[in-house]
Design an enzyme around this catalytic site. Structure first.
Site, PDB file in Angstrom:
ATOM      1  N   ASN A 143      -4.247  10.551  16.524  1.00  0.00           N
ATOM      2  CA  ASN A 143      -5.178   9.729  15.413  1.00  0.00           C
ATOM      3  C   ASN A 143      -6.557   9.940  15.554  1.00  0.00           C
ATOM      4  OD1 ASN A 143      -2.174   8.960  14.812  1.00  0.00           O
ATOM      5  ND2 ASN A 143      -3.084   7.050  13.708  1.00  0.00           N
TER       6      ASN A 143
ATOM      7  N   ASN B 211      -0.079  17.865   8.608  1.00  0.00           N
ATOM      8  CA  ASN B 211      -0.407  16.525   7.901  1.00  0.00           C
ATOM      9  C   ASN B 211      -1.879  16.066   8.440  1.00  0.00           C
ATOM     10  OD1 ASN B 211       2.168  16.425   7.247  1.00  0.00           O
ATOM     11  ND2 ASN B 211       2.498  14.360   8.062  1.00  0.00           N
TER      12      ASN B 211
ATOM     13  N   ASN C 160      -2.810  17.668  12.120  1.00  0.00           N
ATOM     14  CA  ASN C 160      -2.394  17.245  13.306  1.00  0.00           C
ATOM     15  C   ASN C 160      -2.006  18.628  14.090  1.00  0.00           C
ATOM     16  OD1 ASN C 160      -2.608  14.512  12.202  1.00  0.00           O
ATOM     17  ND2 ASN C 160      -0.356  14.599  11.930  1.00  0.00           N
TER      18      ASN C 160
ATOM     19  N   ALA D  69       3.844   8.234   3.679  1.00  0.00           N
ATOM     20  CA  ALA D  69       3.795   7.893   2.351  1.00  0.00           C
ATOM     21  C   ALA D  69       2.270   7.935   1.939  1.00  0.00           C
ATOM     22  CB  ALA D  69       4.280   6.375   2.399  1.00  0.00           C
TER      23      ALA D  69
ATOM     24  N   GLY E 200       0.958  -1.131  -0.053  1.00  0.00           N
ATOM     25  CA  GLY E 200       0.007   0.051   0.090  1.00  0.00           C
ATOM     26  C   GLY E 200       0.933   1.208   0.025  1.00  0.00           C
TER      27      GLY E 200
ATOM     28  N   LYS F 143       5.330   5.173  20.726  1.00  0.00           N
ATOM     29  CA  LYS F 143       4.752   5.489  19.586  1.00  0.00           C
ATOM     30  C   LYS F 143       3.185   5.259  19.628  1.00  0.00           C
ATOM     31  CE  LYS F 143       4.986   6.208  14.985  1.00  0.00           C
ATOM     32  NZ  LYS F 143       3.781   5.655  14.378  1.00  0.00           N
TER      33      LYS F 143
ATOM     34  N   SER G  31      -3.671  12.928   9.754  1.00  0.00           N
ATOM     35  CA  SER G  31      -3.089  11.715  10.313  1.00  0.00           C
ATOM     36  C   SER G  31      -3.848  10.382   9.511  1.00  0.00           C
ATOM     37  CB  SER G  31      -3.860  11.723  11.603  1.00  0.00           C
ATOM     38  OG  SER G  31      -5.275  11.277  11.696  1.00  0.00           O
TER      39      SER G  31
ATOM     40  N   LEU H 156       2.950   2.964   2.520  1.00  0.00           N
ATOM     41  CA  LEU H 156       4.051   2.535   3.344  1.00  0.00           C
ATOM     42  C   LEU H 156       4.995   1.486   2.705  1.00  0.00           C
ATOM     43  CD1 LEU H 156       6.081   3.555   5.500  1.00  0.00           C
ATOM     44  CD2 LEU H 156       5.161   1.676   6.870  1.00  0.00           C
ATOM     45  N   GLY H 157       4.238   0.422   2.488  1.00  0.00           N
ATOM     46  CA  GLY H 157       4.941  -0.720   1.855  1.00  0.00           C
ATOM     47  C   GLY H 157       5.594  -0.349   0.366  1.00  0.00           C
TER      48      GLY H 157
END
Ligand code: NAD
Ligand code: KPL
Length: 305
Positions: A186, A245, A196, A122, A9, A178, A247, A11-12
């Site tokens: 989120n 950004n 954000n 991403a 997707g 995290k 989220s 990130l990948g």
């Protein structure tokens, strides 16, 4: 290094596309993205701009490699783990948001389980095209903590293509830190539909700070050293650093997709319930945020029972 990226997707695709500059990469994803990558390569726009030609497949079974990176959404981890269990890897590394992914992978797999956090931005813009909206940092390490030679090799593989990546020995604490950031940012930004940066003042700031403080209390109940002050400071630093950004959870809500609330605020609620048998631990803000997001998912028809 021979790397499988399970979950092509946003990130990948970014990680796989950039890693393919120096490493043997196989992306596991879905059509039409996989067909587009096969036909014309994978174009990375923004930071890391380049077109590379990783292998791409829609069948995640019977694959092998040094490391498999898991970049599916948290609610798809069990299915990814079952597919990866038919293959052969020295290690499998979750780079997902939320908690519980490493346990799901460990239940299904015999190899070493690594955990990681990624703050890269991403967005997959079109089949075969991903945009990097922020270089960010990647941290990897043994999911249970301690030194891991495979995590060090993986960090070196990321470094070799220009990512800022570190192998660490305190991954459990990093994951909770995290989690505090994601629990604070989120759900509030998704429900209020704000950037954000809106969390830096007003009612949204109170909510985000409270959710992060609750997460830190639950972490401490699990013997993870995370102070309220550090959790709140991390939320505010990320909100400031990513002020404009959207989220990932707000993106999901705006696109009417299922969110990762179960693995973020919902995880805090479940962990507090377990700890509560011995401690007086309540997490009303995370409970309310979880209920509101689940109600939205039910109403939108995107929540699986
Ligand atoms: P995404 O939905 O864009 O990507 C996941 C992809 O996995 C989808 O394309 C989906 O089709 C694919 N997939 C799921 N199950 C599959 C299967 N069985 N076989 C083949 N393909 C399968 O999500 P994303 O934004 O890339 O996020 C992935 C994870 O990374 C999440 O946990 C997210 O929170 C985390 N993350 C994302 C970013 C980001 O900038 N996007 C940054 C940091 C962390
Ligand atoms: O991880 C994120 C997300 O959106 O999921 C943050 C760090 C909050 C950045 O938006």
């Amino acid at each position: 290094m021979d790397i499988v990226v399970f979950g092509a997707g946003s990130l990948g695709s970014l990680l796989g596309g950039v890693l393919a500059r120096e490493h043997d990469v196989t992306l596991v994803g879905r059509d039409p993205h996989v067909s587009a990558v096969r036909d014309a390569g994978l174009r990375v726009e923004g930071a890391f701009e380049a077109t590379t030609t990783p292998d791409a497949t829609t069948d995640g079974t019977d694959l092998s490699g040094d490391v498999a990176l898991v970049t599916v959404k948290a609610f798809d981890t069990a299915e990814a783990a079952s597919a990866l269990a038919t293959g052969d890897f020295d290690a499998v590394c979750s780079l997902q948001n939320g908690m519980g992914n490493e346990e799901t992978l460990a239940d299904a797999l015999d190899c070493e389980i690594l955990a990681g956090t990624a703050t890269c931005g991403a967005i997959r813009q079109a089949p075969g095209v991903v945009e990097c909206t922020g270089r960010g940092e990647i941290v990897v390490g043994a999911a249970d903590g301690g030194d891991s030679p495979i995590a060090e090799s993986l960090a070196a593989a990321f470094d070799a293509v220009g990512f800022d990546c570190e192998a660490v020995a305190d991954m459990p604490r990093r994951l909770w830190a995290k989690l505090a950031v994601n629990a604070g940012i989120n759900a509030v930004t998704a429900l209020a539909r704000v950037d954000n940066g809106a969390l830096l003042s007003g009612d949204a700031n109170d909510l985000a700070r409270a959710a992060a403080r609750e997460t830190a209390r639950v972490a401490r109940a699990r013997d993870v050293s995370l102070s309220n002050r550090e959790a709140v400071a991390r939320v505010e630093a990320v909100a400031e650093g990513t002020a404009t950004n959207t989220s990932s959870m707000r993106q999901d809500v705006e696109a009417e997709r299922r969110t990762e609330v179960d693995a973020i605020n919902g995880y805090v609620v479940d962990a507090a319930c377990e700890a509560r048998r011995e401690l007086d631990l309540d997490v009303p803000v995370n409970r309310t945020l979880t209920s509101l997001l689940r109600a939205w998912e039910d109403g939108a028809g995107v929540r699986e029972s």
